[in-house]
Design a protein around this motif. Structure first.
Motif, mmCIF file in Angstrom:
data_model
loop_
_atom_site.group_PDB
_atom_site.id
_atom_site.type_symbol
_atom_site.label_atom_id
_atom_site.label_comp_id
_atom_site.label_asym_id
_atom_site.label_seq_id
_atom_site.Cartn_x
_atom_site.Cartn_y
_atom_site.Cartn_z
ATOM 1 N N GLU A 16 5.417 14.878 -4.893
ATOM 2 C CA GLU A 16 5.725 16.732 -4.694
ATOM 3 C C GLU A 16 4.280 15.800 -2.896
ATOM 4 N N GLU A 17 3.832 15.058 -2.976
ATOM 5 C CA GLU A 17 2.890 14.966 -1.989
ATOM 6 C C GLU A 17 3.657 14.412 -1.190
ATOM 7 N N LEU A 18 4.911 13.106 -1.168
ATOM 8 C CA LEU A 18 5.697 12.666 0.334
ATOM 9 C C LEU A 18 6.479 14.182 0.868
ATOM 10 N N THR A 19 6.453 15.250 0.651
ATOM 11 C CA THR A 19 6.708 16.041 1.187
ATOM 12 C C THR A 19 6.515 16.454 2.627
ATOM 13 N N ARG A 20 4.904 16.125 2.110
ATOM 14 C CA ARG A 20 4.075 16.685 3.543
ATOM 15 C C ARG A 20 3.947 15.351 4.717
ATOM 16 N N SER A 21 4.361 15.827 5.808
ATOM 17 C CA SER A 21 4.131 14.876 6.630
ATOM 18 C C SER A 21 2.470 13.986 7.191
ATOM 19 N N THR A 22 1.492 14.526 6.867
ATOM 20 C CA THR A 22 0.020 14.026 6.731
ATOM 21 C C THR A 22 -0.160 12.815 5.468
ATOM 22 N N CYS A 23 0.755 13.176 4.587
ATOM 23 C CA CYS A 23 0.374 11.998 3.266
ATOM 24 C C CYS A 23 0.445 10.916 3.800
ATOM 25 N N GLN A 24 -0.242 10.208 3.653
ATOM 26 C CA GLN A 24 -1.462 8.257 3.590
ATOM 27 C C GLN A 24 -1.059 7.568 2.624
ATOM 28 N N SER A 25 -0.879 6.875 3.101
ATOM 29 C CA SER A 25 -0.333 5.164 1.850
ATOM 30 C C SER A 25 -1.441 5.168 0.672
ATOM 31 N N PRO A 26 -1.314 5.220 -0.108
ATOM 32 C CA PRO A 26 -2.541 4.628 -0.944
ATOM 33 C C PRO A 26 -2.594 3.766 -0.977
ATOM 34 N N TRP A 27 -1.947 2.667 -0.378
ATOM 35 C CA TRP A 27 -2.354 0.841 -0.025
ATOM 36 C C TRP A 27 -3.544 0.795 1.330
ATOM 37 N N TYR A 28 -3.202 1.931 2.796
ATOM 38 C CA TYR A 28 -3.148 1.516 3.528
ATOM 39 C C TYR A 28 -5.097 1.713 3.398
ATOM 40 N N SER A 29 -6.474 0.990 4.510
ATOM 41 C CA SER A 29 -7.792 1.231 4.338
ATOM 42 C C SER A 29 -7.770 1.133 5.672
ATOM 43 N N PRO A 30 -8.553 1.378 6.029
ATOM 44 C CA PRO A 30 -9.384 1.954 7.481
ATOM 45 C C PRO A 30 -10.361 0.512 7.546
ATOM 46 N N PHE A 31 -10.894 0.031 6.480
ATOM 47 C CA PHE A 31 -12.244 -1.053 6.572
ATOM 48 C C PHE A 31 -10.604 -1.934 6.302
ATOM 49 N N THR A 32 -10.464 -2.828 7.307
ATOM 50 C CA THR A 32 -9.359 -3.977 7.291
ATOM 51 C C THR A 32 -9.706 -5.389 6.585
ATOM 52 N N SER A 33 -11.383 -5.391 6.319
ATOM 53 C CA SER A 33 -11.867 -6.514 4.889
ATOM 54 C C SER A 33 -11.899 -6.127 3.951
ATOM 55 N N LEU A 34 -12.097 -4.681 3.504
ATOM 56 C CA LEU A 34 -12.051 -4.610 2.328
ATOM 57 C C LEU A 34 -10.484 -3.280 1.800
ATOM 58 N N PRO A 35 -10.029 -3.947 0.452
ATOM 59 C CA PRO A 35 -8.149 -3.924 0.054
ATOM 60 C C PRO A 35 -8.992 -2.719 -0.218
ATOM 61 N N SER A 36 -7.467 -1.676 -0.175
ATOM 62 C CA SER A 36 -7.867 -0.689 -0.674
ATOM 63 C C SER A 36 -7.468 -0.353 -2.466
ATOM 64 N N ASN A 37 -8.697 0.358 -3.330
ATOM 65 C CA ASN A 37 -8.656 0.419 -4.727
ATOM 66 C C ASN A 37 -8.412 1.275 -5.349
ATOM 67 N N LEU A 38 -7.387 2.177 -4.817
ATOM 68 C CA LEU A 38 -6.521 3.952 -5.402
ATOM 69 C C LEU A 38 -5.101 3.006 -5.757
ATOM 70 N N VAL A 39 -4.705 2.282 -5.875
ATOM 71 C CA VAL A 39 -4.119 1.706 -6.845
ATOM 72 C C VAL A 39 -4.373 0.552 -7.787
ATOM 73 N N PRO A 40 -4.231 0.784 -8.948
ATOM 74 C CA PRO A 40 -4.777 -0.708 -9.924
ATOM 75 C C PRO A 40 -3.467 -1.201 -9.981
ATOM 76 N N PHE A 41 -3.870 -3.250 -9.037
ATOM 77 C CA PHE A 41 -2.561 -3.613 -9.076
ATOM 78 C C PHE A 41 -2.080 -4.009 -10.615
ATOM 79 N N ASP A 42 -2.608 -3.902 -11.542
ATOM 80 C CA ASP A 42 -1.709 -4.460 -12.730
ATOM 81 C C ASP A 42 -0.550 -3.558 -13.475
#
Length: 125
Positions: A16-42
């Motif tokens: 349902e969030e995909l319909t929002r134009s402001t929805c942000q990818s869970p992979w993106y992190s503004p801190f380029t040296s740190l990976p996003s921890n929003l989604v566990p890779f396993d």
């Protein structure tokens, strides 16, 4: 739409969030040296693992649902040009209007929406 629902669940985005134009990818992190921890890779299938552009550039998660890393990488990179190299709405419409087709399961693991081998890209796309 069913295949995009499955893939959104795999990367932790409510469909349902995909319909929002402001929805942000869970992979993106503004801190380029740190990976996003929003989604566990396993829990993420390999064909949906994030590319460098997905981690470093803000983007809508619709592009994250495609199991082709080269398309995701190029689309996100080209969208950041000024002006963008393509129209995001047209790209989404082309994908949803059978530019990319995910075939239904036939046997075993075939037909999984997060497996790039289940998809066919139309020549016109």
């Amino acid at each position: 739409m069913e295949v995009f629902r499955h893939n959104s669940e795999k990367i932790g985005v409510k469909f349902e969030e995909l319909t929002r134009s402001t929805c942000q990818s869970p992979w993106y992190s503004p801190f380029t040296s740190l990976p996003s921890n929003l989604v566990p890779f396993d829990t993420v299938p390999p064909d949906l693992y994030p590319t460098p552009a997905q981690r470093r550039l803000p983007h809508h998660p619709f592009i994250d649902l495609l199991p082709f890393l080269w398309i995701r990488e190029r689309a996100i990179t080209l969208d950041r040009l000024d002006p963008p190299a393509f129209d995001r709405c047209e790209l989404k419409a082309d994908i949803l209007n059978n530019g990319m087709i995910c075939w239904k399961p036939r046997a075993g693991r075939e037909g999984l929406p997060w497996d790039r081998r289940s998809w066919e890209i139309q020549p016109w796309f």
